[in-house]
Design an enzyme around this catalytic site. Sequence first.
Site, short mmCIF file in Angstrom:
data_model
loop_
_atom_site.label_atom_id
_atom_site.label_comp_id
_atom_site.label_asym_id
_atom_site.label_seq_id
_atom_site.Cartn_x
_atom_site.Cartn_y
_atom_site.Cartn_z
CE LYS A 179 -42.00 25.05 14.97
NZ LYS A 179 -42.15 23.61 15.00
CG HIS A 190 -41.95 14.90 25.60
ND1 HIS A 190 -41.11 15.97 25.40
CD2 HIS A 190 -42.58 14.71 24.42
CE1 HIS A 190 -41.25 16.40 24.17
NE2 HIS A 190 -42.13 15.66 23.55
CE LYS A 194 -36.13 21.54 17.44
NZ LYS A 194 -36.65 21.26 18.78
CG HIS A 198 -47.20 14.61 20.92
ND1 HIS A 198 -46.14 14.58 21.81
CD2 HIS A 198 -47.27 15.88 20.46
CE1 HIS A 198 -45.59 15.79 21.86
NE2 HIS A 198 -46.25 16.60 21.05
CD GLU A 207 -34.89 23.52 21.21
OE1 GLU A 207 -35.17 22.94 20.15
OE2 GLU A 207 -35.29 23.17 22.30
CG ASN A 231 -39.70 22.25 24.37
OD1 ASN A 231 -40.12 21.59 23.43
ND2 ASN A 231 -38.44 22.62 24.46
NE ARG A 277 -20.88 15.60 2.11
CZ ARG A 277 -20.42 14.87 1.10
NH1 ARG A 277 -20.86 15.10 -0.13
NH2 ARG A 277 -19.55 13.93 1.30
CG HIS A 288 -44.25 19.53 24.42
ND1 HIS A 288 -45.23 20.51 24.33
CD2 HIS A 288 -44.32 18.85 23.24
CE1 HIS A 288 -45.83 20.42 23.15
NE2 HIS A 288 -45.31 19.41 22.47
NE ARG A 295 -37.36 25.22 16.89
CZ ARG A 295 -37.22 24.89 15.62
NH1 ARG A 295 -36.30 25.47 14.88
NH2 ARG A 295 -37.99 24.00 15.06
N1 LIG Z 1 -40.21 18.25 13.48
C1 LIG Z 1 -40.88 18.87 14.40
O1 LIG Z 1 -40.66 20.04 14.70
C2 LIG Z 1 -42.00 18.14 15.08
C3 LIG Z 1 -42.88 18.84 15.91
C4 LIG Z 1 -43.93 18.15 16.48
C5 LIG Z 1 -44.09 16.79 16.23
N2 LIG Z 1 -43.21 16.15 15.43
C6 LIG Z 1 -43.37 14.71 15.13
O2 LIG Z 1 -44.59 14.55 14.43
C7 LIG Z 1 -45.06 13.22 14.63
C8 LIG Z 1 -46.54 13.25 14.87
O3 LIG Z 1 -47.18 13.82 13.76
P1 LIG Z 1 -48.73 13.59 13.50
O4 LIG Z 1 -49.49 13.82 14.73
O5 LIG Z 1 -49.05 14.39 12.28
O6 LIG Z 1 -48.82 12.03 13.26
P2 LIG Z 1 -48.72 11.10 11.95
O7 LIG Z 1 -47.85 11.66 10.93
O8 LIG Z 1 -48.46 9.72 12.46
O9 LIG Z 1 -50.22 11.14 11.41
C9 LIG Z 1 -51.26 10.61 12.21
C10 LIG Z 1 -52.11 9.62 11.41
O10 LIG Z 1 -52.92 10.37 10.51
C11 LIG Z 1 -52.82 9.83 9.18
N3 LIG Z 1 -53.08 10.94 8.26
C12 LIG Z 1 -52.24 11.94 7.91
N4 LIG Z 1 -52.91 12.86 7.19
C13 LIG Z 1 -54.18 12.40 7.06
C14 LIG Z 1 -55.35 12.92 6.45
N5 LIG Z 1 -55.35 14.12 5.89
N6 LIG Z 1 -56.47 12.17 6.49
C15 LIG Z 1 -56.48 10.98 7.14
N7 LIG Z 1 -55.43 10.47 7.77
C16 LIG Z 1 -54.29 11.17 7.74
C17 LIG Z 1 -51.48 9.20 9.12
O11 LIG Z 1 -51.44 8.20 8.15
C18 LIG Z 1 -51.33 8.65 10.55
O12 LIG Z 1 -51.96 7.41 10.62
C19 LIG Z 1 -44.24 12.64 15.75
O13 LIG Z 1 -43.32 11.72 15.22
C20 LIG Z 1 -43.51 13.84 16.33
O14 LIG Z 1 -42.25 13.49 16.87
C21 LIG Z 1 -42.19 16.80 14.85
ZN LIG Z 2 -45.94 18.64 20.61
#
Ligand SMILES: NC(=O)c1ccc[n+]([C@@H]2O[C@H](COP(=O)([O-])OP(=O)(O)OC[C@H]3O[C@@H](n4cnc5c(N)ncnc54)[C@H](O)[C@@H]3O)[C@@H](O)[C@H]2O)c1
Ligand SMILES: [Zn+2]
Length: 381
Positions: free
Chosen positions: A242, A268, A158, A282, A252, A261, A136, A264, A257
Site C-alpha cells: 500500500k 460496494h 484518507k 465490507h 488518487e 479498488n 487546520r 470494490h 491508486r
Molecule cells: N481510510 C481508508 O483508506 C479506508 C480504507 C478501507 C476502509 N475504510 C473504512 O474503514 C471502516 C471499516 O473498518 P473496520 O473493518 O476496521 O471496522 P470498525 O472500525 O467498525 O471495527 C469493527 C468492529 O471491531 C471492533 N474492534 C476494533 N478493534 C478490535 C479488537 N482489537 N478487538 C475486538 N474488537 C475490535 C470495533 O469496535 C468494531 O465493533 C469503514 O468505515 C470503511 O469506510 C477506510
Molecule cells: Zn475495502
Amino acid sequence: MTRPTRTQPIPPIEVALGARTYRILITSDDPAPFGPFLRESLDASWAGRACRNALVVADSGSRPHVDPLLPALAAHGIEPRLHIVPAGEPSKSIEQAERLWEALAAMKADRHAAVVAVGGGVIGDLAGFAAATYARGLPLVMVPTTLLAMVDSAVGGKVGINLPQAKNIVGAFHQPAAVWIDTASLATLPVREFRCGLAEVVKYGVILDADFFADLERDVEPILAHDPATLGALIARCCALKAQVVSQDEREESGLRAVLNFGHTIGHAVESVAGYGGRYLHGEAVSIGMVLESTLAERLGWIGPDVTDRISALLQRFGLPTVLDGTEPAMLLEAMTRDKKNQHGAIRFVLPTRLGSVTLTDAASVENVLSVLATRRASPE
Ligand SMILES: NC(=O)c1ccc[n+]([C@@H]2O[C@H](COP(=O)([O-])OP(=O)(O)OC[C@H]3O[C@@H](n4cnc5c(N)ncnc54)[C@H](O)[C@@H]3O)[C@@H](O)[C@H]2O)c1
Ligand SMILES: [Zn+2]
C-alpha cells in the site's frame, strides 16, 4: 513471506511522501517501543518537540488496547486524554466529529497536540478527520486494531465521515505522522472481522504480487491460527504494497491508486443493495466482488478461469463468501452506475490481466456485467 521469528523484529516500513514521509512499526505483544517510536515520529513531524498532549480516541472494541499506551505517552512527556466513541459505522458522523473537536477545544489543543486513533477503520477515519480539520491539521498517530485497518485504512491518509446520502463523502487527505501496529491486538477481534481483513489481504496479492498470493495459499493454517510471525510478515507485506501505491499516487490523481479498488465496484454495490450493517460486512462483499470481477475479466478474454478459481478457492479457505445469494443483478447494476469512479456513463472496473496485475478499464459492456452478476460459479474444489 519470509517469516521473522519473535526475536527478529520487523524493520519499520517507510511511506515515502517527501516532507510527509512516515513510518509503520509492527510489533507483537511488545508495547515497550511505542513511546520512543511515537516521540521520535512526532518530533520529526510539524508538531516537533512541542507536542505535550494527545487526544486518544477509541471505541468499546479497541478500548482494552489503549491501556498499555497511556503510560507510554505520559512517560514521553505527552499527557493523554481519552475519548470513547460508540462502536460502529454510524459513528463516522458530523455529530461524533463535533464531539472530537469539542474535546480538543476542552484540552486547549494547539497545532502541536496529537490525535491518537486506536481502533478499526471507523475510529481511524473519524479521528483522522477531526485531526485533519481541527486548527487546520493536527498530527495524527494511527494505532489500528482490526486487520482491515492494519493492512488498509490506517495507511494512506484518507480520512472522512459519512452523510446519510453517501459513505466517506466528507473528508480529506491527511497523512499520519506514524502508524503503530501490535498484531497481538487481533487476539480479541471477532473471527468474522478478522476474515474481512483477509479479503483485503488477498486483494493485494491479486492486484500487485503473485508471489504474495502464493505465500497466502501456503500459509492459510498459520494465518487462521494467528501465528504471530506469519501475521507480522503478512501485515508488513500489505503495508509495504500500500505504501508503494500511495507514495506514487497520494491523492488518487494518476489512476494508480485506483488499483486498490479491485473487487470494490461490485463489492460496494453488494453492500449498498444489502444495506450497510446488513447481511454482508465490507470484506465479505469485497470477497464476492473480487470473484465476480475476475469472472468479468474472463468474459473479456483477459484471463483464463484458472485465475478466478485460485482467487475463489483461497477466499473460501479463509471462510469468506464467494457467491451472491439471490441479489437482483438489475439492482446491483443500478447501484454501480452511481459509483463515483465512473466517467462518461461507463462503469469503471479494476480487472486482473493475470495474477499480480490489474488494469483500470471501462471496456465491460452492460450485458457482460449483467451476465456475470447472474453467475453462480461452481466451487473449484
Ligand atoms: N481510510 C481508508 O483508506 C479506508 C480504507 C478501507 C476502509 N475504510 C473504512 O474503514 C471502516 C471499516 O473498518 P473496520 O473493518 O476496521 O471496522 P470498525 O472500525 O467498525 O471495527 C469493527 C468492529 O471491531 C471492533 N474492534 C476494533 N478493534 C478490535 C479488537 N482489537 N478487538 C475486538 N474488537 C475490535 C470495533 O469496535 C468494531 O465493533 C469503514 O468505515 C470503511 O469506510 C477506510
Ligand atoms: Zn475495502
